[in-house]
Design an enzyme around this catalytic site. Structure first.
Site, short mmCIF file in Angstrom:
data_model
loop_
_atom_site.label_atom_id
_atom_site.label_comp_id
_atom_site.label_asym_id
_atom_site.label_seq_id
_atom_site.Cartn_x
_atom_site.Cartn_y
_atom_site.Cartn_z
N LYS A 62 65.58 14.77 -5.09
CA LYS A 62 65.29 15.57 -3.88
C LYS A 62 65.86 14.74 -2.43
O LYS A 62 66.49 15.31 -1.81
CB LYS A 62 64.01 16.18 -3.82
N GLY A 107 56.62 22.39 -6.99
CA GLY A 107 55.35 22.32 -6.38
C GLY A 107 54.60 21.14 -6.48
O GLY A 107 53.63 20.90 -5.83
N GLU A 150 59.00 15.25 5.67
CA GLU A 150 59.98 16.58 6.53
C GLU A 150 58.72 17.27 7.36
O GLU A 150 57.72 17.21 7.02
CB GLU A 150 60.29 17.55 5.51
N GLU A 166 69.04 26.77 -2.33
CA GLU A 166 67.79 27.32 -1.79
C GLU A 166 67.58 26.81 -0.31
O GLU A 166 67.58 25.51 0.05
CB GLU A 166 66.65 26.79 -2.47
N GLU A 193 66.67 23.13 -1.87
CA GLU A 193 67.35 22.23 -2.89
C GLU A 193 68.31 23.02 -3.58
O GLU A 193 68.50 24.20 -3.29
CB GLU A 193 66.05 21.96 -4.02
N ASN A 233 69.86 24.49 -7.04
CA ASN A 233 69.78 24.60 -8.57
C ASN A 233 71.06 24.71 -9.14
O ASN A 233 71.84 25.60 -9.02
CB ASN A 233 68.87 26.03 -8.91
N ARG A 247 72.23 25.79 -12.19
CA ARG A 247 72.19 26.25 -13.28
C ARG A 247 72.47 28.01 -12.88
O ARG A 247 72.20 28.16 -11.69
CB ARG A 247 71.17 26.18 -13.91
#
Lengths: 449, 167, 449, 167
Positions: free
Chosen positions: C116, C165, C200, C275, C288, C290, C292
């Site tokens: 991340k 999370g 952040e 996202e 982030e 994804n 897939r």
């Protein structure tokens, strides 16, 4: 908006209309015969009224019972679906006389388009192409024969009150004219109580291409592209698609414009379909207008993203169309296969029975409209359509492969179906090449294509 | 002139157009100004998820078990537990009247003996009157529909005890 | 084109992929655990291999078993679906090393986006907006605290290896920072064996908006609009829609352009999702990627008419994208409700069991993706998603009413489901007004909205 | 120049572009000239409607009746009719080898007596060798997988008659 709609129909189209009503916040009343006590539409509606015994003439065609049920439940509109009372001008007038909105065109319009020779004259006057033919109608074979000589062979002999292929014969030459005319006239007399006949030049090996229209009460008419319904047996459609693989863009434009012209000429409102015959040279001729929603309306919905039944309800409620012809885009390709409870090997004999197991296809670009469920009994009283499988792909071949995939996984246990037959059409080279005309199924059954 | 005011004015005009045209949505764009209006659909009241799903569930439950049974053995016709009673059913959809007119006595009352063909009530649909007649002699034990109510085809209207009469 | 694809997944996504393969004429191999012997995907595939006992780590996460099954059946590609091995770079590399096409991006790309804090730096370098934060990562609370003072509160403390999370805490002020950092770091250590943290600025009451992308191996990247997935509980999405009611056209354009930029920056191929968090002022920040297909890809399919799984297969086969960004139109509005076997009243506890009866909705603009059937047993081993109901309408409100109608008639007997819960979301005023942010479900459960 | 020839040339060029781009369809318009090419998808062979539908039908038939039964009474575990036999199953997906290498004798042969823990075969997956051992003493009555074949998890490999050994 309408408050409560009675659906004067059964099966998948009743379910289709109930869903459209619910999404609009309209309450629904189902009607049913005693043979349909356990039908899905009865359970999906907010209210249901039993209107008669199994024979359609005593229940789904029983105008008094249906109007009484509408008045008794406080329905402010009746949606007739397709078949049954959907093109019955008398019924549409009864609705009006009883203060009920008929979800369809005015009775006068149904009447005008219902008489085939009158509809033909109306179209000629409006400048819509019709097959070369005689303007007059005939009651007498000899008079007709004289006119036939002027027209030239092959000739299509048709009943003014005709429909579903009844009272319709082809005369190949002078030699067989009197005989064919006499047979056609007798059929018409028996089927419709009317011996009025008319003559047209026969279009050989035509394709059946029809244009879907929507017209509101403010005079706005839009054409939602066309459907090719050439795959038919005894005038019963089996497979429908949109767009037609036989139409070039310029012809499509003209055909859509002619369909709009036809609607405006008769003051049409609601959803309707103008059927054309398309010959091998790209000429098309007005055949007839269906003044109701069609079984195959779903393929148009898949390529235009217009909800036709919803629009019918909005138009009936007096709303303006919320889009114009410019907003209509044909996007992708859609195909429908009608799944019937029937035995193709035994001349498509209906196969009533109880459905014990089902697996319906689903996923991306696959739509199934049906009223069956595990445990549902298909009675012999009504038509054999039990499900419509509709698929959409970006291209025609993509849609064909998607239909093949959908049919491959579909299971219906308990009755015979035409699933395998439809599958074999999807695998047929003539069909895949987009070259099937209305003679296709006959040739297919004889193994000639 | 104030730009904000101008736009509020535009919105109001668009709203008028929506009303006139009975539109459910409108999209407007003029340079940088973009306005979208969408009318909230009326909520459906009196309907709820349990209500709807419950009905469908009843249907698929009943029929699945029914078809399961009939596979084993031929199913017997429906409930014959009151074989001495005859149910008189409505021959059509219509309004049920127990007497010839609102201010006259009913044709029959519970407990009354009736003969075959004797008029029991009237069902009216679109000015068509249909007299409901006793199919067999017996004693009227129950009137099953309310006077003036809407009845559907095949709905039971009277129960007649035929055994009592035979005694 | 690929010849035979092994689907390293189960449930509805396995069925979805099998159908897409079949329509392309690709043969399919299903894999399954002993708990899934009677699963639909096993029967729909051309071949099926049992790869292990019920626990996912021994079957659906068993890389050796899956590669061996692919080699043994002669599959030339593996589609990982979502979850399980779909974002496992090691597995993608194993595929490559064994000469098997992994239907997804290159292992290096999965790796780069999987970390991340590294992904965040990549995006900053590419000029994609990220939340204000520290470029460095931290292993020590005091050092982090000094950096935090520069950044300003509220602060989001995140694990570099984080996901779902875990290892993520909000520090409201100076007072709680050390404590929250320590907890988050311990969570990260326990969950991922890595105590690297980064900081952040916390975005308060954000919406979750993500952009679907497709990228081929020729460097072509298209963005297929966005999805709003703000309706979530504990980072589990429940309802998704496209387009987002919170995005104006200009922001949408910028977000899509940034998503394309992000893909190009990492050399992305296949379908993927970027996202973003969208704040109340219309600012958005990269969250982030994804790497897939997502559960909610279907809502994008409904508004763009692009078959995402089909495109993934074509890209994996080395084909060029057959359309450009200019061809992409967002048309109408789509909503998905995830139907889970769970008990909302008992904190959404899973509800395994045997499904005895089902009635699935259908008709115009309704799609159901599922692998359940009457008699199917839902085991406790895997996630509780049993069906996705996706609807399309011309406007958002039309889509909401269509979803309401679909849920109203849907029946699943034998297990508890969240059908009623989803229905009540469709009826909620905040949701209907398009004003629900990621805090919605918490407030909804407390009765505050 | 001949117009028809020109267009044939265009079609050929478009075909090349399709090939280069591996495209399945191409649409071209230049004034009045409009050309659409669509590549026929390859037919799937070896698959047919009966095959596919038959499998799904088997599944829904079996499960529906199974769930019907289990509702009545707790279902018994699967087939115990050969209780004296032990089935040795594969612990993983892999290739089944009856001997240590192709040119050596098999570990065991049908009819042979084996002891608990005795090696019966090897299953190999990605260079990982897993020795299959006898779970109980008995006589190997059957080898259920072919040497060198692909076996799946839980697939029966050997049948061992434990009763015979107890005698």
């Amino acid at each position: 908006m309408l408050k409560k709609v009675l659906i004067a129909n059964r099966g998948e189209i009743a379910v289709r209309i109930i869903r459209a009503c619910r999404a609009l916040g309209i309450k629904t009343v189902a009607v049913y015969s005693t043979a349909d006590r356990q039908a899905l539409h009865v359970y999906l509606a907010d209210e249901a009224v039993c209107i008669g015994p199994p024979p359609a003439r005593d229940s789904y065609l029983n105008t008094t019972a249906i109007i009484t049920a509408a008045l008794g439940t406080g329905a402010d509109a009746i949606h007739p679906g397709y078949g049954f009372l959907s093109e019955n001008a008398t019924f549409a007038k009864m609705c009006r006389d009883n203060g009920i909105v008929f979800v369809g065109p005015a009775p006068e319009v149904i009447d005008r388009m219902g008489n085939k020779s009158q509809a033909r004259r109306t179209m000629m006057d409006a400048g819509v192409p019709v097959t070369p033919g005689c303007r007059e109608s005939f009651h007498d074979a000899q008079t007709a024969f004289e006119a036939a000589k002027q027209l030239g062979w092959p000739i299509m002999i048709k009943a003014s009150s005709g429909g579903g292929g009844k009272g319709m014969r082809v005369s190949e030459s002078e030699d067989d004219f009197i005989e064919e005319f006499t047979i056609a006239q007798r059929e018409s007399q028996n089927a419709f109580g009317d011996n009025t006949m008319y003559l047209e030049r026969a279009v050989m090996d035509p394709r059946h291409v029809e244009v879907q229209v929507l017209a509101d009460t403010f005079g706005n008419v839009v054409a939602l592209g066309e459907r090719d319904c050439s795959i038919q047996r005894n005038h019963q459609k089996m497979v429908e698609e949109s767009p037609s693989p036989a139409l070039d863009p310029a012809t499509r434009e003209r055909m859509m414009a002619d369909a709009v012209k036809a609607c405006k000429a008769v003051g049409y409102t609601s959803a309707g379909t103008i059927e054309f015959l398309l010959d091998r040279d790209g000429n098309y001729y007005f055949m007839e207008m269906n003044t109701r929603v069609q079984v195959e309306h779903c393929v148009t919905e898949f390529v235009t993203h217009v909800d036709i039944v919803r629009e019918m309800l909005c138009i009936a409620a007096g709303e303006k169309l919320s889009f114009t012809q410019d907003d209509v885009r044909l996007d992708g390709h859609a195909i429908e296969c009608r799944i019937n409870a029937e035995i193709p090997e035994k001349n498509f004999m209906p196969s009533p029975g109880t459905i014990t197991q089902t697996h319906l296809p689903g996923g991306n670009g696959v739509r199934v409209d049906t009223a069956i469920y595990d445990g549902f009994t298909i009675t012999p009283y009504y038509d054999s359509l039990i499900a419509k499988v509709i698929v959409r792909g970006r291209t025609r071949l993509e849609a064909i492969e998607k239909m093949r995939t959908a049919l491959e996984e579909m299971v219906i246990v308990g009755v015979h179906t035409n699933l395998d037959f439809q599958y074999s059409i999807m695998e047929n080279d003539t069909f895949r090449a987009g070259k099937a005309d209305t003679g296709f199924i006959d040739k297919f059954l004889k193994g000639e294509v | 002139m104030d730009k904000k005011k101008l736009q509020a004015q535009t919105v109001r005009e668009l709203l008028d157009i929506m009303d006139e045209g009975n539109l459910s949505a409108i999209r407007y764009k003029d340079g940088d100004v973009k306005i979208e209006l969408e009318r909230a659909l009326p909520r459906v009241d009196g309907l709820s998820l349990p209500h709807m799903a419950q009905r469908v569930r009843e249907l698929i439950d009943t029929e699945a078990s029914a078809s399961g049974t009939t596979q084993g053995a031929a199913s017997a016709p429906v409930a014959q537990d009151e074989s001495s009673d005859t149910l008189v059913r409505s021959p059509m959809v219509g309004t049920f009247y127990v007497g010839p007119s609102p201010d006259e006595d009913p044709f029959v009352k519970p407990g009354q003996e009736v003969l075959t063909g004797q008029t029991l009530a009237i069902v009216e649909a679109m000015k068509m009157m249909d007299e409901i007649k006793a199919p067999a002699p017996g004693i009227v034990t129950e009137v099953l529909a309310a006077n003036g109510s809407q009845v559907e085809y095949d709905q039971p209207l009277f129960r007649i005890s035929t055994e009592a009469s035979a005694q």
